[in-house]
Design a protein around this motif. Sequence first.
Motif, PDB file in Angstrom:
ATOM      1  N   THR A 168       0.847  -1.196   0.000  1.00  0.00           N
ATOM      2  CA  THR A 168       0.000   0.000   0.000  1.00  0.00           C
ATOM      3  C   THR A 168       0.881   1.244   0.000  1.00  0.00           C
ATOM      4  O   THR A 168       2.079   1.162   0.275  1.00  0.00           O
ATOM      5  CB  THR A 168      -0.884   0.048   1.260  1.00  0.00           C
ATOM      6  N   GLU A 169       0.263   2.395  -0.268  1.00  0.00           N
ATOM      7  CA  GLU A 169       1.036   3.641  -0.311  1.00  0.00           C
ATOM      8  C   GLU A 169       1.634   3.946   1.071  1.00  0.00           C
ATOM      9  O   GLU A 169       2.767   4.417   1.186  1.00  0.00           O
ATOM     10  CB  GLU A 169       0.119   4.780  -0.743  1.00  0.00           C
ATOM     11  N   GLU A 170       0.858   3.652   2.119  1.00  0.00           N
ATOM     12  CA  GLU A 170       1.321   3.888   3.487  1.00  0.00           C
ATOM     13  C   GLU A 170       2.589   3.066   3.752  1.00  0.00           C
ATOM     14  O   GLU A 170       3.565   3.560   4.316  1.00  0.00           O
ATOM     15  CB  GLU A 170       0.197   3.449   4.437  1.00  0.00           C
ATOM     16  N   GLU A 171       2.568   1.801   3.299  1.00  0.00           N
ATOM     17  CA  GLU A 171       3.744   0.938   3.485  1.00  0.00           C
ATOM     18  C   GLU A 171       4.906   1.432   2.640  1.00  0.00           C
ATOM     19  O   GLU A 171       6.058   1.438   3.096  1.00  0.00           O
ATOM     20  CB  GLU A 171       3.377  -0.510   3.123  1.00  0.00           C
TER      21      GLU A 171
ATOM     22  N   ASP B 272      -5.529  -5.820   6.743  1.00  0.00           N
ATOM     23  CA  ASP B 272      -6.381  -4.851   6.049  1.00  0.00           C
ATOM     24  C   ASP B 272      -6.376  -3.603   6.929  1.00  0.00           C
ATOM     25  O   ASP B 272      -7.312  -3.337   7.669  1.00  0.00           O
ATOM     26  CB  ASP B 272      -7.786  -5.472   5.912  1.00  0.00           C
ATOM     27  N   VAL B 273      -5.263  -2.859   6.861  1.00  0.00           N
ATOM     28  CA  VAL B 273      -5.002  -1.822   7.867  1.00  0.00           C
ATOM     29  C   VAL B 273      -4.766  -0.471   7.214  1.00  0.00           C
ATOM     30  O   VAL B 273      -4.097  -0.373   6.190  1.00  0.00           O
ATOM     31  CB  VAL B 273      -3.740  -2.205   8.692  1.00  0.00           C
ATOM     32  N   ASN B 274      -5.330   0.570   7.828  1.00  0.00           N
ATOM     33  CA  ASN B 274      -4.953   1.928   7.470  1.00  0.00           C
ATOM     34  C   ASN B 274      -4.838   2.688   8.789  1.00  0.00           C
ATOM     35  O   ASN B 274      -5.839   3.039   9.407  1.00  0.00           O
ATOM     36  CB  ASN B 274      -6.034   2.545   6.574  1.00  0.00           C
TER      37      ASN B 274
ATOM     38  N   ALA C  83      -3.668   5.646   9.614  1.00  0.00           N
ATOM     39  CA  ALA C  83      -4.127   7.036   9.635  1.00  0.00           C
ATOM     40  C   ALA C  83      -5.654   7.081   9.745  1.00  0.00           C
ATOM     41  O   ALA C  83      -6.214   7.934  10.428  1.00  0.00           O
ATOM     42  CB  ALA C  83      -3.661   7.749   8.368  1.00  0.00           C
ATOM     43  N   GLY C  84      -6.333   6.147   9.097  1.00  0.00           N
ATOM     44  CA  GLY C  84      -7.796   6.116   9.130  1.00  0.00           C
ATOM     45  C   GLY C  84      -8.341   5.294  10.290  1.00  0.00           C
ATOM     46  O   GLY C  84      -9.546   5.021  10.334  1.00  0.00           O
TER      47      GLY C  84
ATOM     48  N   LYS D 180      -8.180   2.164  10.912  1.00  0.00           N
ATOM     49  CA  LYS D 180      -8.867   0.943  10.462  1.00  0.00           C
ATOM     50  C   LYS D 180      -7.923  -0.229  10.708  1.00  0.00           C
ATOM     51  O   LYS D 180      -6.820  -0.254  10.167  1.00  0.00           O
ATOM     52  CB  LYS D 180      -9.194   1.077   8.970  1.00  0.00           C
TER      53      LYS D 180
ATOM     54  N   LYS E 163       4.034   3.086  11.042  1.00  0.00           N
ATOM     55  CA  LYS E 163       3.033   3.662  10.139  1.00  0.00           C
ATOM     56  C   LYS E 163       2.352   4.875  10.752  1.00  0.00           C
ATOM     57  O   LYS E 163       1.773   5.691  10.064  1.00  0.00           O
ATOM     58  CB  LYS E 163       1.943   2.620   9.835  1.00  0.00           C
ATOM     59  N   ASN E 164       2.391   4.957  12.090  1.00  0.00           N
ATOM     60  CA  ASN E 164       1.663   6.008  12.784  1.00  0.00           C
ATOM     61  C   ASN E 164       2.397   7.327  12.606  1.00  0.00           C
ATOM     62  O   ASN E 164       3.412   7.565  13.228  1.00  0.00           O
ATOM     63  CB  ASN E 164       1.557   5.640  14.262  1.00  0.00           C
TER      64      ASN E 164
END
Length: 628
Positions: free
Chosen positions: A259-262, A379-381, A383-384, A386, A447-448
């Motif tokens: 993902t973009e976050e990763e 299935d993690v976000n 920032a959101g 989730k 990620k945080n």
Amino acid sequence: MDISQDWSDFALWWEQKHCWLLKTHWTLDKCGVQADAKLLFTPQHKMLRLRLPNVKTVRLRVSFSAVVFKAVSDICKILNIRRSEELSLLKPSGDYFKKKKKKDKSNKEPIIEDILNLEGSPTTSGPPVSPGLYSKTMTPTYDPINGTPASSTMTWFSDSPLTEQNCSILAFSQPPQSPEALANMYQPRSLVDKAKLNAGWLDSSRSLMEQGIQDDEQLLLRFKYYTFFDLNPKYDAVRINQLYEQARWAILLEEIDCTEEEMLIFAALQYHISKLSLSAETQDFTNESEVDEVEAALSNLEVTLEGGKADNALEDITDIPKLADNLKLFRPKKLILKAFKQYWFIFKDTSIAYFKNKELEQGEPVEKLNLRGCEVVPDVNVAGRKFGIKLLIPVADGMNEVYLRCDHENQYAQWMAACILASKGKTMADSSYQPEVLNILSFLRMKNRNSASQVASSLETMDMNPECFVSPRCAKKHKSKQLEARILEAHQNVAQMPLVEAKLRFIQAWQSLPEFGLTYYLVRFKGSKKDDILGVSYNRLIRIDAATGIPITTWRFTNMKQWNVNWEIRQVAIEFDQNVSIAFTCLSADCKIVHEYIGGYIFLSTRSKDQNETLDEDLFHKLTGGQE
């Protein structure tokens, strides 16, 4: 011939039959050589150019008559990489270097590859380059913090061409490539492209010469099997760096999706590592390890003792822990929007049961899910906020999809770690459960994004070219300044990490990606009318739809009873428990390659720390050979 020179390395090569005549006590007649045979008297050791995972090329002398498994073992001894059985040689397809050549025409400058010449290297099959490198009680060869060779190390290399300078080329990360160079590298676009990349693995049971490899040809040395045993910063600076580089390129060239976050975390870690590598390389090695060696040994002992605390070992044995909590669940059905419903969940052994509410937990559950052999996908976000877990549970006709949703990081880390262990058939009583929870939490913390932190402090240290640290596709989506700010923001979470730890963290983050460790092949299953992709991993096989990339079925190695190859029709047949059997022919590669992959993983799963670093080479050939 009356020419005096050392002929000891020469042997006879039989051109028509494509084989070496190495049994010198046999007569030519016994070997089946007739009067019309053409025999070549040629050295067994020839030059080979090897492109390493860090895109550096080394040139060294390798045995063309030993089987590839042995040749790779000799190469790894020269390069000071332990656990050579995890690596192998790959002959790249025509496309691999093609894209580069276009670039060179426009640049007008001749291409001169920077080759590290280790020509004098002793790969003769005598004693290993230095027994010290492989013994358990050996002195640490590297500083475990920054990967520089320890003061005592260089004495090991007295008979190896790895001088200090060469060693640092292999153990340190190279400066990042320019975005233009990155764009010119071969990038697999689809699963079928990825399958083509894997067609070039050499057969480990035959020699280089038998596989048509020429003198001074270029091959790739790569980690082939994704089970990295006993990574130890004290001895493995080169191995960890090359592994980091292989992971880095897999992400930059999108050989593995994230993902973009990763992608931003990987970029921040790369930026951090390249910054630290520059400062480490500018320091002089000699005054590096002035620390009192006794003090260093004591602090290491302290770490070892602390690491092995037996808190409540007895509790662990008698009582298998369970998790119980409110989570939300969703099962995808056609034409229904994602609606999560809350249930009371209990995780025990390797299965999850859920009830309408806590009061009903003594009765019959709504459903019980057995997670042995399932696929677990994060299935993690962050920032959101989730925190989801996607489970693909194998059933007779394919996979059942179930989504779980957690409320916060800690709950997610505990349930995710339990799911990962259960999929491998382990319970939470296993010693790897707590480290897995901590590993997931540390990845979430990276990620945080901590937006309040001062980004300015990092800005002055190094001119960042943010496009070097992300894949070209990700770079196109964002403006350079915006990308730089986001990378520096993510960098705040890793800014204090020492060099080797940052590399290990990068490798761990790579290992936690859902697609990690999958090698793809294009196959046709028996009875099927269309081609599918077969994904081979360290513990399972996955049948994937070639058009959509969606997994259809998973088979675990633990349930495998036997597998064999029908060489006439080039078909691999595998039998599993509960009378499940599959058969397929390989379209993108020789079926021997796929067969060797499966046997190789099973061989690697037999390794244990108490085998005194010696490998059972015969067992490897038995499991991967096919016909014997």
